[in-house]
Motif scaffolding. Structure first.
Motif, mmCIF file in Angstrom:
data_model
loop_
_atom_site.group_PDB
_atom_site.id
_atom_site.type_symbol
_atom_site.label_atom_id
_atom_site.label_comp_id
_atom_site.label_asym_id
_atom_site.label_seq_id
_atom_site.Cartn_x
_atom_site.Cartn_y
_atom_site.Cartn_z
ATOM 1 N N PRO A 110 0.593 -1.093 0.715
ATOM 2 C CA PRO A 110 -0.133 0.126 -0.031
ATOM 3 C C PRO A 110 1.076 1.351 -0.143
ATOM 4 C CG PRO A 110 0.312 -0.821 1.858
ATOM 5 C CD PRO A 110 0.593 -1.884 0.957
ATOM 6 N N ILE A 111 2.473 0.952 0.227
ATOM 7 C CA ILE A 111 3.326 2.573 0.599
ATOM 8 C C ILE A 111 3.662 2.657 -0.694
ATOM 9 C CG2 ILE A 111 4.952 3.280 1.773
ATOM 10 C CD1 ILE A 111 2.332 2.941 3.085
ATOM 11 N N GLU A 112 3.735 3.983 -1.181
ATOM 12 C CA GLU A 112 4.765 4.895 -1.952
ATOM 13 C C GLU A 112 4.618 6.281 -1.846
ATOM 14 O OE1 GLU A 112 7.176 5.241 -4.265
ATOM 15 O OE2 GLU A 112 7.301 3.116 -4.569
ATOM 16 N N PRO A 113 6.068 6.872 -1.262
ATOM 17 C CA PRO A 113 6.092 7.913 -0.986
ATOM 18 C C PRO A 113 6.002 8.985 -2.562
ATOM 19 C CG PRO A 113 7.420 7.054 0.735
ATOM 20 C CD PRO A 113 7.115 5.375 -0.653
ATOM 21 N N ALA A 114 6.547 7.211 -4.181
ATOM 22 C CA ALA A 114 6.589 9.143 -4.611
ATOM 23 C C ALA A 114 5.543 8.839 -5.944
ATOM 24 C CB ALA A 114 7.719 7.214 -6.040
ATOM 25 N N HIS A 115 4.242 8.522 -5.004
ATOM 26 C CA HIS A 115 2.972 8.741 -5.644
ATOM 27 C C HIS A 115 3.078 10.533 -4.873
ATOM 28 C CE1 HIS A 115 2.271 5.280 -7.273
ATOM 29 N NE2 HIS A 115 3.085 5.324 -7.856
ATOM 30 N N GLY A 116 3.419 11.088 -3.880
ATOM 31 C CA GLY A 116 3.338 12.022 -3.882
ATOM 32 C C GLY A 116 2.233 12.638 -2.326
ATOM 33 N N ARG A 117 1.299 12.467 -2.323
ATOM 34 C CA ARG A 117 1.183 11.852 -0.667
ATOM 35 C C ARG A 117 1.582 11.916 0.682
ATOM 36 N NH1 ARG A 117 -5.399 10.351 -1.700
ATOM 37 N NH2 ARG A 117 -5.025 9.471 0.778
ATOM 38 N N ALA A 118 0.721 12.645 1.500
ATOM 39 C CA ALA A 118 1.016 12.435 2.613
ATOM 40 C C ALA A 118 1.298 11.753 3.222
ATOM 41 C CB ALA A 118 -0.337 13.778 3.689
ATOM 42 N N ASP A 119 0.365 11.039 3.296
ATOM 43 C CA ASP A 119 -0.110 9.745 3.689
ATOM 44 C C ASP A 119 0.814 8.810 3.921
ATOM 45 O OD1 ASP A 119 -1.314 8.716 1.876
ATOM 46 O OD2 ASP A 119 -3.214 8.741 2.618
ATOM 47 N N CYS A 120 2.018 8.751 1.875
ATOM 48 C CA CYS A 120 2.303 7.632 1.243
ATOM 49 C C CYS A 120 1.694 6.298 0.891
ATOM 50 C CB CYS A 120 3.764 7.424 2.097
ATOM 51 S SG CYS A 120 4.618 8.824 2.506
ATOM 52 N N LEU A 121 0.589 7.139 0.450
ATOM 53 C CA LEU A 121 -0.664 6.193 0.552
ATOM 54 C C LEU A 121 -0.310 5.644 -1.579
ATOM 55 C CD1 LEU A 121 -3.122 5.585 2.098
ATOM 56 C CD2 LEU A 121 -1.454 4.132 2.399
ATOM 57 N N ARG A 122 -0.248 4.412 -1.845
ATOM 58 C CA ARG A 122 0.196 3.779 -3.319
ATOM 59 C C ARG A 122 -1.089 4.976 -3.732
ATOM 60 N NH1 ARG A 122 3.148 1.298 -6.239
ATOM 61 N NH2 ARG A 122 4.255 0.421 -4.255
ATOM 62 N N SER A 123 -0.900 5.226 -4.585
ATOM 63 C CA SER A 123 -1.819 6.253 -5.258
ATOM 64 C C SER A 123 -2.774 6.141 -6.808
ATOM 65 C CB SER A 123 -2.117 8.027 -5.985
ATOM 66 O OG SER A 123 -3.147 8.701 -6.339
ATOM 67 N N LYS A 124 -3.197 4.425 -7.100
ATOM 68 C CA LYS A 124 -3.278 3.988 -7.326
ATOM 69 C C LYS A 124 -4.426 3.025 -7.456
ATOM 70 C CE LYS A 124 -1.337 1.100 -10.866
ATOM 71 N NZ LYS A 124 -0.387 0.147 -11.695
ATOM 72 N N THR A 125 -5.608 2.485 -8.596
ATOM 73 C CA THR A 125 -6.871 1.412 -8.260
ATOM 74 C C THR A 125 -7.662 1.457 -7.723
ATOM 75 O OG1 THR A 125 -5.293 0.004 -9.223
ATOM 76 C CG2 THR A 125 -7.267 -0.547 -8.444
ATOM 77 N N TRP A 126 -7.198 0.985 -6.305
ATOM 78 C CA TRP A 126 -8.635 0.888 -5.268
ATOM 79 C C TRP A 126 -8.228 2.416 -4.597
ATOM 80 C CZ3 TRP A 126 -11.443 -2.238 -6.857
ATOM 81 C CH2 TRP A 126 -11.322 -3.677 -7.553
ATOM 82 N N LEU A 127 -7.162 3.118 -4.384
ATOM 83 C CA LEU A 127 -7.627 4.380 -3.541
ATOM 84 C C LEU A 127 -7.660 4.823 -4.088
ATOM 85 C CD1 LEU A 127 -4.853 6.004 -1.481
ATOM 86 C CD2 LEU A 127 -6.050 6.969 -3.310
ATOM 87 N N LYS A 128 -8.430 4.955 -5.892
ATOM 88 C CA LYS A 128 -8.921 5.720 -6.867
ATOM 89 C C LYS A 128 -10.726 5.227 -6.440
ATOM 90 C CE LYS A 128 -5.530 7.909 -8.713
ATOM 91 N NZ LYS A 128 -5.680 9.483 -8.317
ATOM 92 N N VAL A 129 -10.742 4.580 -6.386
ATOM 93 C CA VAL A 129 -12.400 3.699 -5.740
ATOM 94 C C VAL A 129 -13.209 4.508 -4.395
ATOM 95 C CG1 VAL A 129 -13.881 2.097 -6.068
ATOM 96 C CG2 VAL A 129 -12.274 2.183 -7.508
ATOM 97 N N PHE A 130 -12.104 3.786 -3.416
ATOM 98 C CA PHE A 130 -12.762 4.120 -2.278
ATOM 99 C C PHE A 130 -11.974 5.328 -1.344
ATOM 100 C CE2 PHE A 130 -13.378 -0.629 -3.276
ATOM 101 C CZ PHE A 130 -14.666 -0.720 -2.496
ATOM 102 N N GLY A 131 -10.573 6.001 -1.600
ATOM 103 C CA GLY A 131 -9.685 6.429 -0.975
ATOM 104 C C GLY A 131 -8.873 5.795 0.310
ATOM 105 N N PRO A 132 -8.772 5.989 0.990
ATOM 106 C CA PRO A 132 -7.436 5.373 2.142
ATOM 107 C C PRO A 132 -7.949 4.168 2.699
ATOM 108 C CG PRO A 132 -6.471 7.483 2.255
ATOM 109 C CD PRO A 132 -8.341 7.347 1.719
ATOM 110 N N SER A 133 -9.708 4.344 2.843
ATOM 111 C CA SER A 133 -10.310 3.112 3.979
ATOM 112 C C SER A 133 -10.404 1.446 3.292
ATOM 113 C CB SER A 133 -12.002 3.557 3.311
ATOM 114 O OG SER A 133 -13.058 3.625 2.670
ATOM 115 N N TYR A 134 -9.885 1.604 1.760
ATOM 116 C CA TYR A 134 -10.442 0.114 0.971
ATOM 117 C C TYR A 134 -8.627 -0.556 1.354
ATOM 118 C CZ TYR A 134 -5.457 0.119 -1.000
ATOM 119 O OH TYR A 134 -3.329 0.123 -0.598
ATOM 120 N N ILE A 135 -8.154 0.224 2.211
ATOM 121 C CA ILE A 135 -7.786 -1.515 3.082
ATOM 122 C C ILE A 135 -8.220 -1.600 4.022
ATOM 123 C CG2 ILE A 135 -5.340 -1.276 4.853
ATOM 124 C CD1 ILE A 135 -4.029 1.190 3.338
ATOM 125 N N GLU A 136 -8.903 -0.683 5.189
ATOM 126 C CA GLU A 136 -9.881 -1.467 6.319
ATOM 127 C C GLU A 136 -11.196 -2.000 5.652
ATOM 128 O OE1 GLU A 136 -11.922 1.553 8.671
ATOM 129 O OE2 GLU A 136 -10.618 2.713 7.355
#
Length: 359
Positions: free
Chosen positions: A149-175
Motif C-alpha cells: 500500500p505504500i509508495e512515497p513517490a506518488h506524492g500523498r502526505a500519507d505515502c499511500l500508493r495512488s492507484k486502483t483501489w485508492l481511486k475507488v474508495f480512498g484510503p478506506s479501501y485498506i480497512e
C-alpha cells in the motif's frame, strides 16, 4: 511423494519448527508439474504461498466477474493433501489487475485509469474478497489481504500508493478489505504485505508503513500480521540494519506476527559493489550472495514474532528474476541447495526459541 532425488540437506521446515517458526515458499501450479520441483516442496515446505493463482488477473479475467479457480484449486489441494499449510496472495493490490478494470498506464499523477464506473468497481471489490475468502475458508490459514500500500513517490502526505483501489474508495479501501476478509473467514490470519521496508534509504517508507499499521489497529481493524517481502537487492544499496531492527521491534511491541514473505536476492547491477552481469561462475556468485544475505537473515530471525521465512519460489529454475539475476534463490536449477540455503538453515538453527510454536 515423488521418487525424484531429494536435495542433500535436512528439511528446512522440520528445522524451523524446532525453533517456533515455519519455512515455506511461493508456488504455482504449472511449475509443480515438474516432479523434481514438487519433491523439493514436499521435502522443505510447511507452507506454500500462492504466487499468481489467486491474483485478480487470474481469478477475474473477464468483466462478467465469473471466477476461474482452476489453478488455485489444484495448488491448494496439492498442499493440503500433503500436510502443507497455505497462505493466500493477495486480495487487494494495485498491480496484477485485469485490463478490463485498470489500464497499464503508469503516468503520474494518476498512475493509470479506472476502466469501469467507480460504483461498479466498488461492488466488484467487495464481491471478489467475499467470494474468494469464503471459497477457501478453513483451507487457507493466512491471507495477504492488502499488498504494497505504500509508495512515497506518488506524492500523498500519507505515502499511500495512488492507484486502483485508492481511486475507488480512498484510503478506506485498506480497512474495508480486512473487514470483508474477516467476515468471510473469522479464523484466517490477515496480513498486510509490503515491499522495500528493509532497504537502505527507505526510512520514509518504514515510518509511513508503521503509521498505517497504527491507524488500522487504532480503528480495531482485524490485522494479525505483517509481511516483509525481502527482495533484498545489492545494487540499490542493500539493507538497513538499523531500519530493520527498529521496525521489527515496533511490530513486536504491537504483538503482530511477521513473515519474511517473498525472500530472494538480486546481486547483479552497476552500483554499490554488485556483481557485473558478465560473472557466471557459481563458485564466485554463491559465496557473494550468501555473504550479502547473511546479516539480514540473522537480523530478522532474532525476533520471536517472525514466525515464517518464505522464499519466492524455491529454485533458480522458476524464479521470476532468472532473466536478469543469476542464482537468486535457495536451490539451483538441479534442485540442489546452494550456500544461501545453508545460510538460512544455519540462522534458523541458531535462533533462540523462547516460546512454543502455535500454528
Amino acid at each position: 511423494m515423488s521418487r525424484e532425488r531429494k536435495s542433500k540437506m535436512d528439511s528446512l521446515n522440520a528445522t524451523a519448527l524446532t525453533k517456533g517458526m515455519m519455512f515455506g515458499a511461493a508456488a504455482d501450479t504449472p511449475t509443480l508439474s515438474d516432479a523434481s520441483y514438487q519433491a523439493l516442496y514436499l521435502q522443505h515446505c510447511g507452507l506454500i504461498t500462492t504466487d499468481t493463482a489467486l491474483k485478480w488477473s487470474r481469478v477475474r479475467p473477464t468483466r462478467d466477474m465469473v471466477p476461474v479457480w482452476t489453478n488455485a484449486d489444484r495448488l491448494i489441494d496439492f498442499a493440503l493433501a500433503n500436510g502443507i499449510k497455505v497462505k493466500g496472495h493477495n486480495l487487494a493490490w494495485n498491480e496484477s489487475n485485469p485490463a478490463w478494470l485498470w489500464t497499464s498506464n503508469t503516468t503520474a499523477p494518476d498512475f493509470g485509469v479506472l476502466n469501469v464506473p467507480v460504483d461498479e468497481a466498488a461492488a466488484d471489490f467487495d464481491r471478489h474478497i467475499t467470494e474468494t475468502v469464503s471459497r477457501y475458508a478453513g483451507k487457507i490459514t493466512w491471507w495477504d489481504v492488502v499488498n504494497e500500500p505504500i509508495e512515497p513517490a506518488h506524492g500523498r502526505a500519507d505515502c499511500l500508493r495512488s492507484k486502483t483501489w485508492l481511486k475507488v474508495f480512498g484510503p478506506s479501501y485498506i480497512e474495508r478489505a480486512f473487514n470483508l476478509a474477516h467476515a468471510a473467514d473469522p479464523n484466517a490470519k490477515l496480513f498486510m504485505n509490503e515491499q522495500a521496508i528493509e532497504r537502505w534509504g527507505m526510512e520514509k517508507n518504514r515510518v509511513a508503513f508503521l503509521n498505517l499499521v497504527d491507524s488500522l489497529l487504532g480503528k480495531g481493524v482485524p490485522i494479525h500480521g505483517i509481511g516483509f517481502e525481502s527482495h533484498i537487492i545489492k545494487w540499490t544499496g542493500g539493507v538497513s540494519h538499523e531500519g530493520i531492527m527498529w521496525l521489527l521491534g515496533e511490530l513486536q511491541k504491537r504483538n503482530l506476527e511477521v513473515h519474511i514473505s517473498e525472500f530472494d536476492v538480486s546481486m547483479f547491477g552497476g552500483s554499490n559493489g554488485a556483481l557485473d552481469h558478465s560473472v557466471t561462475d557459481p563458485t564466485v556468485i554463491d559465496p557473494f550472495v550468501a555473504a550479502f544475505a547473511r546479516p539480514y537473515i540473522r537480523d530478522v530471525l532474532s525476533f520471536s514474532n517472525v514466525k515464517a521465512f518464505i522464499s519466492w519460489e524455491l529454485s533458480d529454475k522458476y524464479s521470476d528474476l532468472r532473466l536478469d539475476q543469476q542464482r537468486p534463490t535457495l536451490f539451483d536449477e538441479n534442485m540442489q541447495p546452494k550456500q544461501l540455503a545453508l545460510e538460512v538453515e544455519s540462522a534458523i538453527k541458531d535462533r533462540q526459541a523462547s516460546w512454543l510454536p502455535r500454528f
